[in-house]
Design a protein around this motif. Structure first.
Motif, PDB file in Angstrom:
ATOM      1  N   LEU A 223       0.970  -1.031   0.010  1.00 46.48           N
ATOM      2  CA  LEU A 223      -0.137  -0.106  -0.111  1.00 46.48           C
ATOM      3  C   LEU A 223       0.991   1.327   0.010  1.00 46.48           C
ATOM      4  O   LEU A 223       1.844   1.364   0.622  1.00 46.48           O
ATOM      5  CB  LEU A 223      -0.780   0.070   1.052  1.00 46.48           C
ATOM      6  CG  LEU A 223      -2.413   0.177   1.098  1.00 46.48           C
ATOM      7  CD1 LEU A 223      -2.888  -0.839   0.005  1.00 46.48           C
ATOM      8  CD2 LEU A 223      -3.007  -0.117   2.333  1.00 46.48           C
ATOM      9  N   ASN A 224       0.339   2.350  -0.923  1.00 44.33           N
ATOM     10  CA  ASN A 224       1.183   3.601  -0.822  1.00 44.33           C
ATOM     11  C   ASN A 224       2.527   3.367  -1.419  1.00 44.33           C
ATOM     12  O   ASN A 224       3.255   4.304  -1.413  1.00 44.33           O
ATOM     13  CB  ASN A 224       1.232   4.207   0.588  1.00 44.33           C
ATOM     14  CG  ASN A 224      -0.016   4.528   1.097  1.00 44.33           C
ATOM     15  OD1 ASN A 224      -1.164   4.601   0.582  1.00 44.33           O
ATOM     16  ND2 ASN A 224       0.111   4.940   2.247  1.00 44.33           N
ATOM     17  N   LYS A 225       2.772   2.234  -2.180  1.00 39.69           N
ATOM     18  CA  LYS A 225       4.147   2.116  -2.938  1.00 39.69           C
ATOM     19  C   LYS A 225       3.406   2.368  -4.526  1.00 39.69           C
ATOM     20  O   LYS A 225       2.502   2.641  -4.758  1.00 39.69           O
ATOM     21  CB  LYS A 225       4.650   1.189  -2.818  1.00 39.69           C
ATOM     22  CG  LYS A 225       5.135   0.933  -1.310  1.00 39.69           C
ATOM     23  CD  LYS A 225       6.294   0.072  -1.105  1.00 39.69           C
ATOM     24  CE  LYS A 225       6.659  -0.399   0.408  1.00 39.69           C
ATOM     25  NZ  LYS A 225       6.328  -1.796   0.717  1.00 39.69           N
ATOM     26  N   SER A 227       2.039   1.790  -8.009  1.00 40.25           N
ATOM     27  CA  SER A 227       0.686   0.909  -8.272  1.00 40.25           C
ATOM     28  C   SER A 227       1.054  -0.416  -8.579  1.00 40.25           C
ATOM     29  O   SER A 227       1.870  -0.805  -9.490  1.00 40.25           O
ATOM     30  CB  SER A 227      -0.024   1.727  -9.284  1.00 40.25           C
ATOM     31  OG  SER A 227      -1.078   0.772  -9.764  1.00 40.25           O
ATOM     32  N   VAL A 251      -7.216   0.596   3.595  1.00 37.18           N
ATOM     33  CA  VAL A 251      -7.183   1.704   2.751  1.00 37.18           C
ATOM     34  C   VAL A 251      -7.907   2.827   3.214  1.00 37.18           C
ATOM     35  O   VAL A 251      -7.315   4.059   3.278  1.00 37.18           O
ATOM     36  CB  VAL A 251      -7.639   1.269   1.358  1.00 37.18           C
ATOM     37  CG1 VAL A 251      -7.849   2.518   0.589  1.00 37.18           C
ATOM     38  CG2 VAL A 251      -6.889   0.174   0.776  1.00 37.18           C
ATOM     39  N   LYS A 254      -6.080   4.675   6.162  1.00 36.42           N
ATOM     40  CA  LYS A 254      -4.987   5.641   5.745  1.00 36.42           C
ATOM     41  C   LYS A 254      -5.495   6.799   4.910  1.00 36.42           C
ATOM     42  O   LYS A 254      -4.975   7.661   4.253  1.00 36.42           O
ATOM     43  CB  LYS A 254      -3.964   4.746   4.584  1.00 36.42           C
ATOM     44  CG  LYS A 254      -3.349   3.680   5.222  1.00 36.42           C
ATOM     45  CD  LYS A 254      -2.152   3.409   4.069  1.00 36.42           C
ATOM     46  CE  LYS A 254      -1.379   2.153   4.877  1.00 36.42           C
ATOM     47  NZ  LYS A 254      -0.236   2.259   5.305  1.00 36.42           N
ATOM     48  N   GLN A 256      -7.639   7.098   2.646  1.00 43.06           N
ATOM     49  CA  GLN A 256      -7.825   7.014   1.109  1.00 43.06           C
ATOM     50  C   GLN A 256      -9.177   6.501   0.783  1.00 43.06           C
ATOM     51  O   GLN A 256      -9.837   5.660   1.657  1.00 43.06           O
ATOM     52  CB  GLN A 256      -6.709   6.138   0.492  1.00 43.06           C
ATOM     53  CG  GLN A 256      -5.518   6.624   0.623  1.00 43.06           C
ATOM     54  CD  GLN A 256      -4.131   6.074  -0.278  1.00 43.06           C
ATOM     55  OE1 GLN A 256      -4.162   4.609  -0.179  1.00 43.06           O
ATOM     56  NE2 GLN A 256      -3.476   6.618  -0.977  1.00 43.06           N
ATOM     57  N   ASN A 323      -8.469  10.855  -3.447  1.00 45.67           N
ATOM     58  CA  ASN A 323      -7.395  10.125  -2.904  1.00 45.67           C
ATOM     59  C   ASN A 323      -7.460   8.789  -3.079  1.00 45.67           C
ATOM     60  O   ASN A 323      -7.752   8.031  -2.121  1.00 45.67           O
ATOM     61  CB  ASN A 323      -7.179  10.623  -1.414  1.00 45.67           C
ATOM     62  CG  ASN A 323      -5.565  10.320  -0.927  1.00 45.67           C
ATOM     63  OD1 ASN A 323      -5.059  10.047  -1.686  1.00 45.67           O
ATOM     64  ND2 ASN A 323      -5.475  10.579   0.253  1.00 45.67           N
ATOM     65  N   GLY A 325      -7.274   5.141  -3.276  1.00 48.71           N
ATOM     66  CA  GLY A 325      -5.936   4.021  -2.947  1.00 48.71           C
ATOM     67  C   GLY A 325      -6.172   2.512  -3.579  1.00 48.71           C
ATOM     68  O   GLY A 325      -5.209   1.771  -3.686  1.00 48.71           O
ATOM     69  N   GLY A 359      -1.322   6.038  -8.435  1.00 51.40           N
ATOM     70  CA  GLY A 359      -0.597   5.268  -7.501  1.00 51.40           C
ATOM     71  C   GLY A 359      -1.600   4.356  -6.796  1.00 51.40           C
ATOM     72  O   GLY A 359      -0.914   3.374  -6.021  1.00 51.40           O
ATOM     73  N   ASP A 361      -3.851   0.723  -6.140  1.00 52.88           N
ATOM     74  CA  ASP A 361      -3.410  -0.332  -6.541  1.00 52.88           C
ATOM     75  C   ASP A 361      -4.819  -1.124  -7.222  1.00 52.88           C
ATOM     76  O   ASP A 361      -6.011  -0.690  -6.961  1.00 52.88           O
ATOM     77  CB  ASP A 361      -3.253  -1.488  -5.423  1.00 52.88           C
ATOM     78  CG  ASP A 361      -1.708  -0.827  -4.908  1.00 52.88           C
ATOM     79  OD1 ASP A 361      -0.826  -0.700  -5.659  1.00 52.88           O
ATOM     80  OD2 ASP A 361      -1.478  -0.956  -3.697  1.00 52.88           O
TER      81      ASP A 361
END
Ligand code: ADP
Ligand code: ZN
Ligand code: ZN
Length: 743
Positions: A223-225, A227, A251, A254, A256, A323, A325, A359, A361
């Motif tokens: 997550l958050n790296k 996609s 998600v 965070k 998102q 945002n 995620g 970004g 996933d």
């Protein structure tokens, strides 16, 4: 300084599908950003139109004096994130559509919708004071004021709609109360709620089993790296929904948002209910039956951050979350993810692109992944994750395949094999429910031998010929090759070779004849034409008001019928020999799905598949519930025949009301295409009649272009299609890139 804006004008005309420039007046510079929808004067008459701001510049490409001013920000606040504008530009390039049609797909509001507001009334004087008012009104015989006053004694806050309804006063009376300083009126924007969230019981997380936990951990670790795309290949009942929900929970933690795509709401009410019961009013639901107002509300709530999860069909992939995620695509193999109207986008491709841009996933899930996705996963482009065990029950499904050729040899000419007939009898006796499934999709008019199962196919395409009664011919609907109908089986010489076909009505009449006491429901296009009849039939069956449900693939989807213990597939061949290179894949998917309807509860489930070619891998592998085995056989066929995913196809559907003209033009068009095709490395197949060769008064034919690369097809479209459409303006030419249906 954003002095000049690049704008796409909201007008349907391919000639105007370009960027126009407008001046941004000083008072608007802070209000207009990329993605803002603005009002602009357009053309000679300065017609008031809407435009989408897609960029800014200091130095315009036109004479500064001729550049007009933007009038203002459009009143329906529909501005979107800049990355969605980029997505529209990408769609234009990927699907050869106009930017404006891409933008309109992104912002699905054509009609003007009214924002609904709700007025709340707050009493601002105390009860004593109000009572003295009422006394005075009664004296003066002000009946309406008195009624409203009495109502307000009991509540210091209420909805205007309630007070108007309960006391039968007009809005003018309310305004009068406000003027007198007795009440205050608060307006607040309200949203139309298509689903009543409050009626659904809340549920807690289930403790994931080891397999589920592994999948959840893997996705969360990234997550958050950058996609990523995951493909969860999970058998029916392996608890994919629980996995999706636990991923989404993190998600949201965070800060998102997440989009969950499902094939069609009506077919998957269970999934929607699961999400609402887990996430309550954080969930928005989109579907095609919503009113324009409801769609607009859902769209705004997502953009304004009032909800964090949007569930819906393919168009929900455009939900304007700020945002984003995660995008989840459940049943990713379903055809409904591809739009059948321009832009003919595939939601999976759009989701992956949007993921790259933001970004986010992407998680694809299916018990029977599309060949395309599984192939990419095997190549390492997607991360493959597996769920091999059932999450809740441990019941094994008993799948049996019946060779209908043997039934014929034994003198059984019924549509029921002895095995299926006996099982139906058993279940009726035990008061358990039965689904009889006819896997008919669109047109299949292949010719086969009942004695040996042989199907007559075109040797260049390896696609079954389609029988045409007119002229007693067999035509390949891919390349157009035509041969005479045969009278004997080329393989075994039997004369039992004929067109194959059976409908749900016929199945129903057989059932009524052989099981006269059974209560029967039939579900197909005829019986579900009326609104809600779909739900009515399913509801009746679920309530046990019938013993047998007969249906087409409509019954195959994710319904939960706990009392169904027998599923009978009348003739698996029906979908197996359609004129479509995806016929085997569709059949495997359908059989897996429908046999999964049996034995959802603690009772042992049985599925019986009848076929004249039971040795076909679509059938043997679905009996063994072996997706990977199926994939390996099918991918070889695709490779040998150079069908997708090894090639890309462009279908040109050509139509005209004049059938002779159409045939002539289709050959001329083919010749014109041949002049340029080889330069681009394209293969031209056809022309041939379309599977549905006439709709309303339009005759339809198809030319297929095949290329190994996608790029070459696009180059062909960009360089030549406009010219060809002008030259052949008397026939209509529609394009579909990598179609999922066979025209
Ligand atoms: P799939 O979508 O993969 O076919 P479902 O999500 O419908 O499977 O799950 C099948 C059933 O298993 C559902 O009734 C679900 O509530 C249940 N289930 C899922 N995960 C668990 C779990 N970890 N523990 C107990 N039951 C579970
Ligand atoms: Zn052919
Ligand atoms: Zn034969």
């Amino acid at each position: 300084m954003n002095k000049y804006a690049d704008i796409i004008v909201d007008i349907s005309h391919s000639k105007l599908d370009r960027v126009f420039q407008y001046h941004v007046p000083g008072n608007l510079t802070n209000k207009i950003v990329i993605g803002t929808v603005v009002d602009i004067p357009f053309g000679k008459g300065n017609k008031n139109l809407k435009g989408y701001v897609i960029g800014f510049t200091d130095k315009p490409n036109f004479d500064v004096d001729k550049i007009k001013d933007i009038t203002g920000v459009a009143s329906m606040n529909m501005s979107i994130e800049a990355h969605l504008i980029k997505l529209a530009v990408w769609m234009k390039e990927r699907y050869a559509c106009t930017i404006i049609s891409a933008l309109r797909t992104l912002i699905p509001i054509g009609k003007k919708v009214n924002e609904k507001t709700q007025k709340e009334i707050i009493r601002i004087i105390d009860v004593d004071e109000l009572e003295s008012y009422i006394k005075m009104w009664d004296k003066k015989n002000y009946k309406a004021l008195s009624r409203a006053g009495n109502y307000l004694l009991a509540c210091d806050k209420c909805k205007q709609s309630a007070i108007i309804k309960k006391t039968d006063v007009s809005p003018a009376v309310i305004l009068n109360l406000e003027k007198k300083g007795i009440i205050k009126i608060n307006s607040e924007r309200i949203y139309r709620e298509p689903y009543n969230v409050n009626n659904i019981k809340r549920s807690k997380n289930k403790l994931p089993n080891m397999e589920q936990q592994k999948v959840i951990n893997k996705v969360l670790s990234n997550l958050n790296k950058e996609s990523q795309v995951y493909l969860i290949h999970g058998i029916t009942g392996s608890g994919k929904t629980e996995v999706y929900m636990q991923i989404i929970e993190k998600v949201l933690e965070k800060g998102q948002q997440a989009i969950v795509l499902i094939p069609e709401i009506a077919l998957t009410p269970q999934t929607v209910r699961n999400f609402i019961s887990r996430f309550g009013n954080q969930v928005g639901v989109m579907h095609s039956k919503l009113s324009a107002g409801e769609k607009y509300d859902g769209w705004r709530r997502a953009r304004d951050g009032d909800i964090s999860i949007m569930i819906g069909p393919r168009s929900a992939v455009f939900t304007p979350f700020k945002n984003l995620g995660m995008i989840i695509i459940d049943e990713e193999h379903e055809m409904s993810y591809k739009s059948e109207v321009s832009p003919k986008y595939h939601a999976r491709e759009v989701a992956i692109k949007r993921g790259e841009m933001t970004g986010a996933d992407v998680v694809l899930g299916s018990a029977t992944p599309s060949l395309e996705s599984y192939h990419l996963a095997k190549e390492g482009k997607y991360t493959l994750l597996e769920l091999k065990e059932k999450a809740a029950s441990t019941n094994k499904l008993d799948v049996r395949v019946i060779d209908m050729r043997e039934e014929l040899i034994n003198g059984n000419k019924s549509i029921f094999s002895d095995t299926l007939r006996n099982e139906i009898q058993n279940k009726l006796f035990n008061k358990e429910q039965i689904i009889l499934f006819l896997n008919r999709r669109g047109y299949s008019r292949f010719v086969s031998c009942r004695q040996c199962g042989y199907v007559i196919k075109c040797d260049s395409c390896d696609i079954p010929y389609t029988y045409h009664a007119f002229g007693d011919k067999l035509i390949c609907h891919y390349c157009g090759k035509t041969i005479n109908m045969v009278s004997k089986c080329p393989s075994c010489n039997s004369k039992y070779i004929k067109q194959f076909g059976i409908g749900t009505e016929k199945v129903e009449s057989y059932v009524r004849k052989e099981f006269p006491t059974a209560r029967v429901l039939r579900m197909d296009l005829d019986t579900t034409a009326r609104k809600n009849s779909y739900d009515t039939i399913l509801g009746k069956f679920r309530n046990g008001e019938a013993d047998i449900l007969i249906g087409t693939q409509m019954v195959a989807k994710g319904h939960d019928f706990p009392d169904v213990t027998l599923v009978g597939v009348i003739a698996a061949d029906l979908s197996l020999y359609m004129s479509d290179f995806r016929a085997s894949e569709r059949t495997f998917q359908l059989l897996t799905q429908v046999t999964g309807r049996a034995g959802r509860s603690n009772l042992q489930g049985t599925a019986i598949i009848q076929s004249y070619t039971p040795e076909h891998y679509s059938i043997t592998k679905s009996k063994e519930q072996d997706y990977i085995g199926f994939y390996e056989a099918e991918i070889k066929y695709r490779q040998v025949m150079n069908y997708p995913p090894f090639s890309n196809l462009l279908a040109l559907l050509i139509q005209s009301t004049n059938s002779k003209e159409l045939i002539k033009s289709s050959f001329e068009l083919k010749n014109d295409i041949l002049l340029v095709a080889s330069r681009l490395g394209l293969e031209v197949i056809g022309p041939s009649p379309a599977n549905v060769s006439k709709i309303k008064n339009n005759y339809r034919r198809v030319i297929l272009l095949r290329s190994n690369g996608y790029k070459e097809l696009m180059q062909f479209i960009i360089r030549y299609m406009e010219r060809l459409s002008i030259k052949y303006k008397d026939i209509s030419i529609q394009m579909d890139i990598n179609p999922l249906i066979s025209y």
